[in-house]
Design a protein around this motif. Structure first.
Motif, PDB file in Angstrom:
ATOM      1  N   LEU A   4     -61.626  20.453 -29.060  1.00 17.64           N
ATOM      2  CA  LEU A   4     -60.304  21.070 -29.022  1.00 17.64           C
ATOM      3  C   LEU A   4     -59.574  20.818 -27.703  1.00 17.64           C
ATOM      4  CD1 LEU A   4     -61.249  24.491 -30.623  1.00 17.64           C
ATOM      5  CD2 LEU A   4     -59.819  22.727 -31.678  1.00 17.64           C
ATOM      6  N   ALA A   5     -60.327  20.738 -26.613  1.00 15.70           N
ATOM      7  CA  ALA A   5     -59.710  20.620 -25.283  1.00 15.70           C
ATOM      8  C   ALA A   5     -60.580  19.742 -24.390  1.00 15.70           C
ATOM      9  CB  ALA A   5     -59.533  22.015 -24.674  1.00 15.70           C
ATOM     10  N   PRO A   6     -60.519  18.439 -24.585  1.00 22.23           N
ATOM     11  CA  PRO A   6     -61.404  17.547 -23.833  1.00 22.23           C
ATOM     12  C   PRO A   6     -61.070  17.388 -22.359  1.00 22.23           C
ATOM     13  CG  PRO A   6     -59.922  16.284 -25.228  1.00 22.23           C
ATOM     14  CD  PRO A   6     -59.712  17.730 -25.570  1.00 22.23           C
ATOM     15  N   ASP A   7     -59.865  17.776 -21.968  1.00 25.12           N
ATOM     16  CA  ASP A   7     -59.433  17.495 -20.595  1.00 25.12           C
ATOM     17  C   ASP A   7     -59.058  18.736 -19.793  1.00 25.12           C
ATOM     18  OD1 ASP A   7     -59.707  14.686 -20.954  1.00 25.12           O
ATOM     19  OD2 ASP A   7     -57.825  14.686 -22.069  1.00 25.12           O
ATOM     20  N   GLU A   8     -59.625  19.886 -20.122  1.00 22.58           N
ATOM     21  CA  GLU A   8     -59.353  21.100 -19.352  1.00 22.58           C
ATOM     22  C   GLU A   8     -60.149  21.092 -18.048  1.00 22.58           C
ATOM     23  OE1 GLU A   8     -57.188  23.570 -19.982  1.00 22.58           O
ATOM     24  OE2 GLU A   8     -56.520  22.553 -21.791  1.00 22.58           O
ATOM     25  N   THR A   9     -59.815  21.983 -17.149  1.00 20.97           N
ATOM     26  CA  THR A   9     -60.533  22.049 -15.879  1.00 20.97           C
ATOM     27  C   THR A   9     -62.011  22.370 -16.069  1.00 20.97           C
ATOM     28  OG1 THR A   9     -59.882  24.357 -15.609  1.00 20.97           O
ATOM     29  CG2 THR A   9     -58.491  22.711 -14.547  1.00 20.97           C
ATOM     30  N   TRP A  10     -62.345  23.060 -17.150  1.00 21.41           N
ATOM     31  CA  TRP A  10     -63.727  23.441 -17.413  1.00 21.41           C
ATOM     32  C   TRP A  10     -64.493  22.410 -18.241  1.00 21.41           C
ATOM     33  CZ3 TRP A  10     -63.872  23.381 -22.601  1.00 21.41           C
ATOM     34  CH2 TRP A  10     -62.735  23.767 -23.309  1.00 21.41           C
ATOM     35  N   SER A  11     -63.833  21.357 -18.690  1.00 24.27           N
ATOM     36  CA  SER A  11     -64.455  20.412 -19.620  1.00 24.27           C
ATOM     37  C   SER A  11     -65.663  19.692 -19.025  1.00 24.27           C
ATOM     38  CB  SER A  11     -63.425  19.391 -20.114  1.00 24.27           C
ATOM     39  OG  SER A  11     -62.396  20.039 -20.837  1.00 24.27           O
ATOM     40  N   ALA A  12     -65.594  19.281 -17.787  1.00 27.12           N
ATOM     41  CA  ALA A  12     -66.731  18.571 -17.184  1.00 27.12           C
ATOM     42  C   ALA A  12     -67.957  19.474 -17.121  1.00 27.12           C
ATOM     43  CB  ALA A  12     -66.368  18.056 -15.796  1.00 27.12           C
ATOM     44  N   GLY A  13     -67.758  20.722 -16.732  1.00 25.97           N
ATOM     45  CA  GLY A  13     -68.870  21.670 -16.696  1.00 25.97           C
ATOM     46  C   GLY A  13     -69.427  21.942 -18.076  1.00 25.97           C
ATOM     47  N   ALA A  14     -68.553  22.009 -19.064  1.00 24.40           N
ATOM     48  CA  ALA A  14     -68.998  22.233 -20.442  1.00 24.40           C
ATOM     49  C   ALA A  14     -69.797  21.039 -20.944  1.00 24.40           C
ATOM     50  CB  ALA A  14     -67.804  22.504 -21.350  1.00 24.40           C
ATOM     51  N   ARG A  15     -69.384  19.828 -20.577  1.00 23.76           N
ATOM     52  CA  ARG A  15     -70.136  18.628 -20.983  1.00 23.76           C
ATOM     53  C   ARG A  15     -71.534  18.643 -20.377  1.00 23.76           C
ATOM     54  NH1 ARG A  15     -65.271  16.417 -20.037  1.00 23.76           N
ATOM     55  NH2 ARG A  15     -64.164  15.802 -21.921  1.00 23.76           N
ATOM     56  N   GLN A  16     -71.624  19.048 -19.117  1.00 28.58           N
ATOM     57  CA  GLN A  16     -72.925  19.124 -18.450  1.00 28.58           C
ATOM     58  C   GLN A  16     -73.815  20.165 -19.126  1.00 28.58           C
ATOM     59  OE1 GLN A  16     -74.343  17.271 -16.078  1.00 28.58           O
ATOM     60  NE2 GLN A  16     -76.181  18.529 -16.266  1.00 28.58           N
ATOM     61  N   ARG A  17     -73.261  21.324 -19.416  1.00 26.64           N
ATOM     62  CA  ARG A  17     -74.036  22.387 -20.082  1.00 26.64           C
ATOM     63  C   ARG A  17     -74.468  21.930 -21.475  1.00 26.64           C
ATOM     64  NH1 ARG A  17     -77.702  25.527 -20.326  1.00 26.64           N
ATOM     65  NH2 ARG A  17     -77.439  27.686 -20.917  1.00 26.64           N
ATOM     66  N   LEU A  18     -73.597  21.238 -22.184  1.00 27.69           N
ATOM     67  CA  LEU A  18     -73.930  20.722 -23.511  1.00 27.69           C
ATOM     68  C   LEU A  18     -75.082  19.718 -23.420  1.00 27.69           C
ATOM     69  CD1 LEU A  18     -73.436  20.483 -26.535  1.00 27.69           C
ATOM     70  CD2 LEU A  18     -71.576  18.883 -26.026  1.00 27.69           C
ATOM     71  N   ALA A  19     -75.048  18.846 -22.433  1.00 26.89           N
ATOM     72  CA  ALA A  19     -76.129  17.876 -22.253  1.00 26.89           C
ATOM     73  C   ALA A  19     -77.453  18.600 -22.002  1.00 26.89           C
ATOM     74  CB  ALA A  19     -75.803  16.928 -21.108  1.00 26.89           C
ATOM     75  N   GLU A  20     -77.419  19.659 -21.201  1.00 30.64           N
ATOM     76  CA  GLU A  20     -78.630  20.442 -20.930  1.00 30.64           C
ATOM     77  C   GLU A  20     -79.151  21.091 -22.213  1.00 30.64           C
ATOM     78  OE1 GLU A  20     -77.288  23.178 -17.968  1.00 30.64           O
ATOM     79  OE2 GLU A  20     -77.048  21.617 -16.453  1.00 30.64           O
ATOM     80  N   LEU A  21     -78.239  21.639 -23.003  1.00 37.28           N
ATOM     81  CA  LEU A  21     -78.650  22.265 -24.263  1.00 37.28           C
ATOM     82  C   LEU A  21     -79.263  21.245 -25.208  1.00 37.28           C
ATOM     83  CD1 LEU A  21     -75.602  24.633 -24.907  1.00 37.28           C
ATOM     84  CD2 LEU A  21     -77.954  25.319 -24.352  1.00 37.28           C
ATOM     85  N   ARG A  22     -78.658  20.073 -25.301  1.00 30.91           N
ATOM     86  CA  ARG A  22     -79.190  19.041 -26.193  1.00 30.91           C
ATOM     87  C   ARG A  22     -80.612  18.637 -25.788  1.00 30.91           C
ATOM     88  NH1 ARG A  22     -73.647  15.540 -26.579  1.00 30.91           N
ATOM     89  NH2 ARG A  22     -72.749  16.618 -28.386  1.00 30.91           N
ATOM     90  N   LEU A  23     -80.858  18.540 -24.480  1.00 33.54           N
ATOM     91  CA  LEU A  23     -82.211  18.215 -24.016  1.00 33.54           C
ATOM     92  C   LEU A  23     -83.199  19.293 -24.423  1.00 33.54           C
ATOM     93  CD1 LEU A  23     -81.610  16.794 -20.437  1.00 33.54           C
ATOM     94  CD2 LEU A  23     -82.446  15.557 -22.447  1.00 33.54           C
ATOM     95  N   ARG A  24     -82.796  20.541 -24.313  1.00 36.05           N
ATOM     96  CA  ARG A  24     -83.681  21.642 -24.681  1.00 36.05           C
ATOM     97  C   ARG A  24     -83.899  21.716 -26.187  1.00 36.05           C
ATOM     98  NH1 ARG A  24     -81.664  26.956 -21.818  1.00 36.05           N
ATOM     99  NH2 ARG A  24     -83.519  27.759 -22.867  1.00 36.05           N
ATOM    100  N   LEU A  25     -82.963  21.189 -26.969  1.00 40.89           N
ATOM    101  CA  LEU A  25     -83.083  21.225 -28.426  1.00 40.89           C
ATOM    102  C   LEU A  25     -83.948  20.079 -28.981  1.00 40.89           C
ATOM    103  CD1 LEU A  25     -79.458  22.258 -29.344  1.00 40.89           C
ATOM    104  CD2 LEU A  25     -81.536  23.542 -29.898  1.00 40.89           C
ATOM    105  N   GLU A  26     -84.205  19.076 -28.154  1.00 40.59           N
ATOM    106  CA  GLU A  26     -84.983  17.919 -28.638  1.00 40.59           C
ATOM    107  C   GLU A  26     -86.435  18.296 -28.887  1.00 40.59           C
ATOM    108  OE1 GLU A  26     -84.493  14.723 -25.865  1.00 40.59           O
ATOM    109  OE2 GLU A  26     -82.498  14.280 -26.593  1.00 40.59           O
TER     110      GLU A  26
END
Length: 75
Positions: free
Chosen positions: A53-75
């Motif tokens: 919904l909002a790929p370029d907000e100020t919080w987007s980079a942090g959200a991408r990092q958190r998402l990457a961490e979650l994906r690793l934990r889900l593997e």
């Protein structure tokens, strides 16, 4: 919800999203709360949706990092 009441916060965000669907900050915050409660799959889905919904907000980079961490934990 009271301070620290993550389940209550999720309920509040669910209600807010009923009134204002596709509000990226609501989806983001629900995802972060779900992650704190250990609901990792639903947290990741919320972060993915918030970023869609909002790929370029100020919080987007942090959200991408958190998402990457979650994906690793889900593997």
């Amino acid at each position: 919800a009271n301070l620290g009441d993550l389940a209550g916060a999720i309920d509040d965000l669910d209600r807010a999203l009923e009134l204002a669907p596709a509000t990226p900050t609501y989806v983001l915050n629900r995802g972060l709360a779900r992650a704190q409660l250990g609901d990792l799959a639903r947290a990741a889905a919320d972060l993915e949706e918030a970023l869609r919904l909002a790929p370029d907000e100020t919080w987007s980079a942090g959200a991408r990092q958190r998402l990457a961490e979650l994906r690793l934990r889900l593997e």
